[in-house]
Each structure stands twice: as structure tokens, then as C-alpha cells.
Design an enzyme around this catalytic site. Structure first.
Site, PDB file in Angstrom:
ATOM      1  N   SER A 252       0.906  -1.090   0.021  1.00 27.79           N
ATOM      2  CA  SER A 252       0.212  -0.002  -0.156  1.00 27.79           C
ATOM      3  C   SER A 252       0.654   1.146  -0.130  1.00 27.79           C
ATOM      4  CB  SER A 252      -0.801  -0.008   1.252  1.00 27.79           C
ATOM      5  OG  SER A 252      -1.462   1.336   1.470  1.00 27.79           O
TER       6      SER A 252
ATOM      7  N   TYR B 243      -1.859  -1.428  10.538  1.00 27.01           N
ATOM      8  CA  TYR B 243      -1.929  -1.430   9.069  1.00 27.01           C
ATOM      9  C   TYR B 243      -0.638  -0.942   8.431  1.00 27.01           C
ATOM     10  CZ  TYR B 243      -3.974  -1.240   4.398  1.00 27.01           C
ATOM     11  OH  TYR B 243      -4.050  -1.248   2.813  1.00 27.01           O
TER      12      TYR B 243
END
Ligand code: NAD
Length: 267
Positions: A149, A162
């Protein structure tokens, strides 16, 4: 239209984790469209998963198996890879895509959510990789594509687990590339900006609620705050990039993390 398995990846087998939805599903479809047989994985309603499985098989003329292994369970990952090898003879392309999200300030972050995010978004990539890599090296060809990401390259508030897990995926990608550098195996990470999947729709819903916005206004705001392109990245674009990473043009491209983020991290 039914193809005849004559694509660039004909005869290869791809295992795509978390491919019952969103980005993983598009990547699985893109690889199958190039002739790869598939093992798809992820959660969902049994009839919906069967519809996805049979549609890809029929449309692309490839074999598609479904495995419901839970990516937070190392034993299930080992079993899934063993069954994939038994059925297809090996895993040539591994796409580590399964992922979850939870947002909260550090002091309120539930420990159980931290553990689950690290297990599914990071540790699962280690487990799948360690089970496939020896066989890939022995066969002299393999592709490992880790879906990280932009949050693997920069930080954001309220995403401790995350961001930490995705930075870990970027690090694992480098080590895997180094350990396979002379073997015909490559390992790269894709770092998407916002992609409008169920994972992100939850964040759109939260923004709409917090700021009293419509769904459309919340989407525009979410993207506009971060992505200079003012457009979501699409799952289909990521499918195209995964296919490129499996192509001969990418034979000597390994160990890198590719943002697909509308210039998010260029700022
Ligand atoms: P999604 O929620 O649409 O799909 C996630 C998939 O993972 C589903 O198939 C789900 O069933 C599966 N999954 C979740 N937990 C699992 C578990 N324990 N075991 C097996 N499968 C499990 O999400 P998405 O947006 O398509 O995300 C896919 C990946 O892309 C994730 O790693 C995510 O972090 C990453 N990503 C997404 C975005 C985005 O904006 N959507 C941006 C950057 C990176």
C-alpha cells in the site's frame, strides 16, 4: 467468450490470497485471462464464491480451485499450498493480497485488531512465501507479488497496525528479492493508493457519518485529500500491473515497491 489458454501465462498456476473480492479478484481475473490456472482464496458466501470460481473458469478456459484457508492461521496456509501443489504440480505465481483494516488512535487501538492485521497483512505473506519459494527456485521461474500500500511507504494517523504491517511487507519484498536474485524468481510489491473496494467503502462510510456528507461527497473528499489525480486507482489497473510483473519485460525487475497512487507520495 471462452479463450483457449493460449495466453502468456498458459501452463502456469497462480495462487491469489483474498481473491473473493476487490483487488485480489481483479488480479486473479487478469492472470486467468493470460491463461494461468488459479487457486482463489478468501471469505464470503459459498454460492457467491462458486459463481466467481465458475465464471473465471468458463470465461478464461482455465482451471480454478477455491481454498478457504484463513490467512491468520499458519497451519491452514501450509495446507493450502500443499493442496495447490498436489492439484497443479506447483505454484508459479504467488500474489499475497488478503488484507484487513482497522482505524483507531494508538492509545485506543484494540490489541486483538493489531494481532489480526499483523497476522493477515504481514505474517501470511511470510508463510505463503516460505512454502512456495524453494519449489520456485528449483523450477527456475517464479513471481511473487505482494500487495502492500502507499501505507507501506508513508504513515497515516490511526492506522498503526496497517502501516506497520505494510512497511513490513515492503521489507519482506526486499529480502525475498535478494534471496532469489539469481534464481529466475522475482518478488515485487504493489503499493496502491485508494481503490474503491469494500475495504475502503467502510472508510468512506465513516467519513460520511463523521462529517455529515453524502456517499459521493465523502468519496470525493477522501480521494481529493490524498491523491492529486483526484481519481481512485482501479482494481483492473492493478490486475494489469500484476500481469506486467509476470511478463518477460519484468524478468530483471525485483525487490521494488511500485506506487499506483495518482502522485500521493510524490508530494
Ligand atoms: P477487500 O476487503 O475487497 O478484499 C479483501 C480480501 O481478503 C477478501 O477476499 C477477503 O475475504 C480476504 N480476507 C480477509 N481476511 C482474510 C483471512 N483471514 N483469510 C483469507 N482471506 C481473507 O479489500 P481490498 O481493498 O481488495 O484489499 C486487498 C489488498 O489490497 C489488501 O491487502 C489491502 O490492504 C490492499 N490495499 C487496498 C487498498 C484500497 O484502497 N482498497 C489500497 C492499498 C492496499
Amino acid at each position: 467468450m471462452t479463450s483457449t489458454q493460449s495466453g502468456m501465462l498458459s501452463g502456469k498456476t497462480a495462487l491469489v490470497t483474498g481473491s473473493t473480492s476487490g483487488i485480489g479478484r481483479s488480479i486473479a481475473e487478469a492472470l486467468a485471462a493470460q491463461g494461468a490456472n488459479l487457486v482463489i482464496n478468501g471469505f464470503g458466501e459459498a454460492d457467491e464464491i462458486e459463481a466467481i470460481r465458475s465464471e473465471i473458469a468458463a470465461t478464461c478456459g482455465v482451471e480454478v480451485a477455491y481454498d478457504g484457508a484463513d490467512m491468520s492461521e499458519p497451519d491452514e496456509i501450509e495446507r493450502m499450498v500443499a493442496q495447490a501443489r498436489q492439484r497443479f504440480g506447483g505454484v508459479d505465481i504467488l500474489v499475497n493480497n488478503a488484507g484487513i483494516q482497522h482505524t483507531a488512535p494508538l492509545e485506543e487501538f484494540p490489541v486483538e485488531r493489531w494481532d489480526a492485521i499483523v497476522a493477515i497483512n504481514l505474517s501470511a505473506c511470510f508463510h505463503t512465501t516460505r512454502h512456495v519459494v524453494a519449489n520456485m527456485k528449483a523450477r527456475g521461474w517464479g513471481r511473487i507479488v505482494n500487495i502492500a500500500s502507499v501505507q507501506g511507504l508513508i504513515g497515516s494517523i490511526h492506522k498503526a497496525a496497517y502501516v506497520a504491517a505494510k512497511h513490513g511487507v515492503v521489507g519482506l519484498t526486499k529480502v525475498t528479492a535478494l534471496e532469489t536474485a539469481t534464481s529466475g524468481v522475482t518478488c515485487n510489491a504493489i503499493c496502491p493508493g485508494w481503490v474503491l473496494t469494500p475495504l475502503v467503502q467502510k472508510q468512506v462510510d465513516a467519513k460520511a457519518e463523521q462529517e455529515g456528507l453524502s456517499n459521493e461527497a465523502a468519496k470525493r473528499k477522501l480521494v481529493g485529500e490524498r491523491m492529486p489525480s483526484e481519481r481512485f486507482t482501479t482494481a483492473e489497473q492493478l490486475g494489469g500491473l500484476a500481469v506486467f510483473l509476470c511478463s518477460p519485460a519484468a524478468d530483471n525487475m525485483t525487490g521494488i515497491s511500485l506506487p499506483v497512487d495518482g502522485a500521493w507520495i510524490a508530494q
